[in-house]
Design a protein around this motif. Structure first.
Motif, PDB file in Angstrom:
ATOM      1  N   ALA A 298     -26.670 -14.106  -2.718  1.00 25.41           N
ATOM      2  CA  ALA A 298     -27.790 -13.178  -2.503  1.00 25.41           C
ATOM      3  C   ALA A 298     -27.330 -11.740  -2.698  1.00 25.41           C
ATOM      4  O   ALA A 298     -28.041 -10.917  -3.303  1.00 25.41           O
ATOM      5  N   ARG A 299     -26.138 -11.431  -2.234  1.00 21.10           N
ATOM      6  CA  ARG A 299     -25.594 -10.073  -2.416  1.00 21.10           C
ATOM      7  C   ARG A 299     -25.333  -9.806  -3.901  1.00 21.10           C
ATOM      8  O   ARG A 299     -25.578  -8.699  -4.396  1.00 21.10           O
ATOM      9  N   LEU A 300     -24.870 -10.848  -4.606  1.00 15.40           N
ATOM     10  CA  LEU A 300     -24.618 -10.715  -6.042  1.00 15.40           C
ATOM     11  C   LEU A 300     -25.913 -10.405  -6.790  1.00 15.40           C
ATOM     12  O   LEU A 300     -25.964  -9.507  -7.644  1.00 15.40           O
TER      13      LEU A 300
ATOM     14  N   ALA B 294     -27.221  -6.964  -6.444  1.00 12.21           N
ATOM     15  CA  ALA B 294     -26.474  -5.988  -7.244  1.00 12.21           C
ATOM     16  C   ALA B 294     -26.799  -6.096  -8.735  1.00 12.21           C
ATOM     17  O   ALA B 294     -26.195  -5.381  -9.540  1.00 12.21           O
ATOM     18  N   GLY B 295     -27.718  -7.007  -9.095  1.00 10.82           N
ATOM     19  CA  GLY B 295     -28.140  -7.119 -10.486  1.00 10.82           C
ATOM     20  C   GLY B 295     -27.430  -8.189 -11.288  1.00 10.82           C
ATOM     21  O   GLY B 295     -27.584  -8.248 -12.519  1.00 10.82           O
ATOM     22  N   PHE B 296     -26.666  -9.058 -10.630  1.00 12.34           N
ATOM     23  CA  PHE B 296     -25.971 -10.149 -11.313  1.00 12.34           C
ATOM     24  C   PHE B 296     -26.632 -11.484 -10.942  1.00 12.34           C
ATOM     25  O   PHE B 296     -27.466 -11.546 -10.040  1.00 12.34           O
ATOM     26  N   THR B 297     -26.251 -12.538 -11.628  1.00 13.66           N
ATOM     27  CA  THR B 297     -26.724 -13.876 -11.275  1.00 13.66           C
ATOM     28  C   THR B 297     -25.523 -14.769 -11.034  1.00 13.66           C
ATOM     29  O   THR B 297     -24.413 -14.467 -11.476  1.00 13.66           O
ATOM     30  N   GLY B 298     -25.753 -15.863 -10.331  1.00 13.48           N
ATOM     31  CA  GLY B 298     -24.655 -16.774 -10.047  1.00 13.48           C
ATOM     32  C   GLY B 298     -25.138 -18.002  -9.328  1.00 13.48           C
ATOM     33  O   GLY B 298     -26.287 -18.087  -8.893  1.00 13.48           O
ATOM     34  N   SER B 299     -24.255 -18.979  -9.199  1.00 16.12           N
ATOM     35  CA  SER B 299     -24.578 -20.228  -8.519  1.00 16.12           C
ATOM     36  C   SER B 299     -23.482 -20.553  -7.521  1.00 16.12           C
ATOM     37  O   SER B 299     -22.302 -20.263  -7.741  1.00 16.12           O
TER      38      SER B 299
END
Length: 524
Positions: free
Chosen positions: A135-137, A140-145
């Motif tokens: 969620a923090r990522l 900040a404008g990034f994506t992730g799993s």
């Protein structure tokens, strides 16, 4: 092979039959019970939770996490320079980013080696902490799993793994081994519902199927489907399939192609498909002119605007609607009407042929009302020989091949699991550990149906290469991978005995393999 005891027994670690997973010498237990004469169920548990494993966040570009298919892998691998650049950007935003090289084993048709580089951030003991990091990522404008390092596939892991094995011994089996798609092809049912409807002793999920309505009719087999000897879904060109027979003997893995024709008098038209939405070819492997390819390409829907597709009443209550023309046939194959636009119910015992694009004029010219049409289909094996299934034969689609003639023979490239320019797909689907369902036959002619749970800390799952090694260690002479991921389900009696990985629970599927208690008990 799994023990064939009629009573429960626990086998100690260190035996020669130990699964080839993780470090040698891990604790492994096997518990076997008889479900009906000639059918045993063995649960194998190997290893234990490894304290070296942790939760982390894998940075990604938009990919599988926006797909309607919950098994679609995110796009996470990059070239080395891009990965380091992304890691630098993440560090500038206060994230503890690291770059890791990913290498994959060689297979029978794929060189393996370096797939690419991934970027991960954070090391967490709890999944909730990794979810907060994601969620923090995103903020900040990034994506992730969120991912668990036990799913990476390291050979030094210590588990745990949980594998269930149904063994059908034809010397004692007096039941029926069958495949069922349920009331119709176009809708999905859970494996447990298909099992209960047939009064089955046990069942596993079977072939790949359409999930996204944009890829066709959800539930429709995405490849060959032969039920009670009738070809109801055409093969993906040359892909492997599992062939089973009612009596449980002569189970086989074979590669199939097909030919289909519509004949009206002296006019003969080639068919493009059977019982699927015209223009949408799930897993590709259709005909020349399909886009982007006529070769197999797994989890991709190829398209072609000019198609001729036959329908039987097995498809569903109504044939697909859309632009084009449909010749509706009565039970004797006589054209009762031409519908345009296409789509609607079929007469009792009837069928139809739908045409789109440039093939519309061909059909309209040949299928005049009152005229008789003859639909013929032919299955061919990889030697070009005709395959003529008997009434007691079922064939379900599969891939990739895992074991051939007792040797590892993993074929992801041939079967469309290598996506050109997209190593992330191979990484997520083939290389990483996932729930798997596989099947095959051993040297004694016994059929094995196998599930491996995954996507949890209690069961890591298998990579495709690990699935092949497990199949061979269980004694399989020939084996193939069936649909897996959230579809992986095993039923014994009236209970789902494994742990399906979808958050919503057991996933409705396209078809299932059923073990019935008597030959006179047929699946719907």
């Amino acid at each position: 092979m799994p023990a064939q005891a009629s009573a429960d027994d626990t086998r100690q670690p260190g035996r020669p039959t130990a699964l080839p997973l993780g470090t040698p010498g891990l604790a492994e237990t096997r518990t076997t019970r008889t479900l009906q004469p000639g059918v045993t169920l063995t649960r194998i548990v190997r290893g234990a939770v490894d304290p070296a494993h942790h939760w982390t966040v894998e940075a990604s570009i938009p990919g599988g996490d926006t797909s309607p298919d919950p098994d679609a892998p995110p796009t996470t691998l990059k070239d080395r320079a891009s990965a380091h650049a992304l890691a630098g950007d993440l560090r500038d935003q206060g994230f503890q980013a690291r770059v890791e090289r990913v290498t994959t084993p060689r297979t029978a048709d794929y060189a393996g080696g370096t797939l690419g580089w991934r970027v991960r951030t954070g090391t967490f003991d709890a999944q909730s902490a990794a979810t907060a990091e994601r969620a923090r990522l995103r903020a900040a404008g990034f994506t992730g799993s969120v991912t668990y390092t036990g799913w990476d596939g390291a050979t030094t892991d210590r588990g745990p793994w949980r594998v269930d094995v149904l063994t059908i011994d034809p010397r004692r089996f007096r039941g029926t081994l069958d495949a069922s798609y349920g009331p119709d092809l176009e809708n999905r049912e859970t494996t447990s519902a298909l099992s209960a409807a047939a009064g089955a002793t046990a069942a596993v999920n079977a072939g790949f199927f359409v999930l996204d309505p944009r890829a066709g009719a959800p539930g429709d087999p995405a490849g060959v489907g032969v039920y009670d000897g009738r070809l109801l879904s055409e093969p993906v060109r040359g892909r492997p399939a599992l062939v089973v027979h009612d009596h449980g003997r002569r189970t086989d893995v074979t590669r199939l192609t097909w030919r289909g024709r519509v004949t009206a008098g002296r006019t003969s038209l080639s068919l493009d498909g059977i019982n699927r939405v015209p223009g949408l070819i799930r897993n590709c492997g259709g005909r020349e002119g399909d886009t982007p390819t006529s070769l197999p390409l797994h989890d991709v829907t190829c398209t072609n605007p000019d198609q001729l597709v036959a329908f039987t009443a097995d498809f569903g209550a109504s044939t697909p609607q859309g632009e084009g023309t449909e010749a509706v046939l009565d039970a004797h194959g006589r054209v009762t009407e031409l519908r345009s636009p296409r789509g609607g119910p079929l007469p009792p015992g009837g069928s139809s042929v739908q045409a789109t694009g440039q093939r519309t004029a061909e059909l309209a010219e040949s299928a005049r009302p009152g005229r008789r049409l003859r639909l013929t289909t032919t299955l061919l094996n990889d030697r070009g020989h005709h395959v003529t299934p008997s009434h007691g034969t079922d064939i379900v689609n599969a891939g990739p091949e895992l074991v051939r003639d007792g040797r590892l023979h993993v074929t992801p490239a041939t079967d469309g699991m290598v996506h050109p320019g997209d190593p992330s797909w191979y990484y997520g689907w083939v290389h990483k550990r996932n729930p798997r369902t596989l099947a095959g036959v051993d040297a004694a002619g016994r059929t094995l149906l196998v599930t491996a749970d995954g996507r949890s800390t209690d069961a890591l799952g298998l990579s495709i290469t690990e699935a092949a090694k497990v199949a061979r260690s269980l004694g399989l002479r020939d084996a193939v991978n069936l649909d897996g991921g959230g579809s992986t389900t095993m039923v014994a009696g009236d209970q789902v005995i494994n742990d399906p990985s979808d958050a919503a629970g057991e996933r409705p599927v396209g078809d299932a393999l059923l073990i019935l208690p008597g030959r006179d008990r047929r699946a719907p």
